[in-house]
Design an enzyme around this catalytic site. Structure first.
Site, PDB file in Angstrom:
ATOM      1  N   LEU A 144       0.478  -1.044   0.046  1.00 18.65           N
ATOM      2  CA  LEU A 144       0.354  -0.048  -0.587  1.00 18.65           C
ATOM      3  C   LEU A 144       1.059   1.141  -0.084  1.00 18.65           C
ATOM      4  CD1 LEU A 144      -2.555   1.264   0.511  1.00 18.65           C
ATOM      5  CD2 LEU A 144      -2.290   1.027   3.067  1.00 18.65           C
ATOM      6  N   TYR A 147       2.967   1.534  -3.883  1.00 20.02           N
ATOM      7  CA  TYR A 147       1.634   1.559  -4.816  1.00 20.02           C
ATOM      8  C   TYR A 147       1.420   3.006  -4.496  1.00 20.02           C
ATOM      9  CZ  TYR A 147      -2.780   0.757  -6.866  1.00 20.02           C
ATOM     10  OH  TYR A 147      -3.484   1.245  -8.130  1.00 20.02           O
ATOM     11  N   HIS A 148       0.993   3.697  -3.331  1.00 19.64           N
ATOM     12  CA  HIS A 148       0.422   4.592  -3.149  1.00 19.64           C
ATOM     13  C   HIS A 148       1.019   5.592  -3.363  1.00 19.64           C
ATOM     14  CE1 HIS A 148      -2.661   7.946  -1.942  1.00 19.64           C
ATOM     15  NE2 HIS A 148      -1.614   8.032  -1.100  1.00 19.64           N
ATOM     16  N   HIS A 149       2.714   5.744  -3.095  1.00 20.46           N
ATOM     17  CA  HIS A 149       3.672   7.045  -3.771  1.00 20.46           C
ATOM     18  C   HIS A 149       3.574   6.902  -4.869  1.00 20.46           C
ATOM     19  CE1 HIS A 149       4.874   8.826  -0.872  1.00 20.46           C
ATOM     20  NE2 HIS A 149       5.051   7.611   0.129  1.00 20.46           N
ATOM     21  N   VAL A 152      -0.128   8.459  -7.251  1.00 18.88           N
ATOM     22  CA  VAL A 152      -0.378   9.992  -7.445  1.00 18.88           C
ATOM     23  C   VAL A 152       0.470  10.660  -7.054  1.00 18.88           C
ATOM     24  CG1 VAL A 152       0.072  11.645  -5.520  1.00 18.88           C
ATOM     25  CG2 VAL A 152      -1.127   9.151  -4.376  1.00 18.88           C
TER      26      VAL A 152
END
Length: 268
Positions: A144, A147-149, A152
């Site tokens: 999470l 992947y989020h970094h 975004v």
């Protein structure tokens, strides 16, 4: 004296650096350079892998003071960004209504918000530095997290150049959630005991942010058909997939972290 907007209401007072900011130049720069975000992400992934391999035989580093300063600086940046963009969004909501707050492109070029919109998308590159502390302190690196970094950063740079509808909501929500999150990280790094409900609140806010992001995507798609909500179908597809994946991942994290009861230890 500031010019009046279409509703006849004066816009918010700009600070000197906000007034001097060239939004046209930033949008043109991003049109020419947004694909450099792929290079940032590739370098980020390579450094994460190299860092994990480097730290594997070595003892973890404390880095308490650098982490406090890092988290505190991002917390202050996010708090100010949330206040400035939130104030502008409230102005649009009060003067033009909910639909205008989503479809109006003035967030990218209007007083106050234009600087913070660009600061937001650029900040996604240095925010990758969060992971360095996790790797060097040998903490568990969640899917999470990285992947989020990556996603975004890619989506923010990709969307800013087109000034797509919904951006005001996306950025303001992210600023607000990050204000809470980095304040929490700074307090924890400083050794303060933060009540557990505050951590629950942050993850709940993240889940609400993702649900609202999906809602905004749906509204933009519907209103786009009427010709007054600027976006592109491919952008909405990527945004919807991104927000849906975040919602599922944060919900899973919430369940396993705060709701799931650990199995009792087996006795001989």
């Amino acid at each position: 004296m500031f010019p009046l907007n279409s509703s006849g209401s004066p816009p918010l007072t700009e600070l000197s650096f906000e007034r001097q900011f060239d939004d046209r130049g930033s949008i043109l720069w991003m049109k020419d350079n947004w694909n450099k975000s792929f290079a940032f992400c590739a370098l980020y992934a390579a450094l994460v892998l190299a860092g994990k391999n480097y730290m594997r035989p070595r003892p973890r580093l404390s880095l308490r003071r650098p982490l406090v300063l890092w988290s505190l600086s991002l917390a202050l940046f996010s708090i100010i960004g949330a206040v400035r963009t939130g104030s502008y969004m409230l102005h649009i909501l009060s003067s033009g209504g909910f639909r205008s707050s989503i479809c109006d492109q003035s967030f990218y070029s209007g007083p106050v918000s234009r600087f913070w919109a660009y600061a937001f998308v650029l900040s996604k590159a240095p925010e990758l530095g969060d992971t360095a502390f996790i790797v060097l302190r040998k903490q568990k690196l969640l899917f999470l997290h990285w992947y989020h970094h990556i996603t975004v950063l890619l989506y923010s740079w990709y969307s800013y150049k087109d000034m797509v509808a919904g951006g005001g909501w996306f950025m303001t929500m992210n600023y607000a959630v990050h204000a809470l999150m980095y304040s929490y990280y700074a307090a924890r790094a400083a050794g303060l005991r933060v009540p557990r409900p505050f951590a629950v609140l942050i993850t709940s806010a993240q889940m609400a942010q993702m649900a609202m992001g999906l809602t905004v995507c749906g509204l933009v798609y519907g209103w786009m058909q009427q010709g007054d909500c600027h976006s592109h179908v491919n952008n909405l597809v990527w945004a919807s997939l991104m927000y849906l994946s975040y919602l599922l991942l944060f919900t899973n994290f919430f369940y396993h972290t705060y709701l799931r009861r650990h199995a009792p230890a087996k006795t001989e």
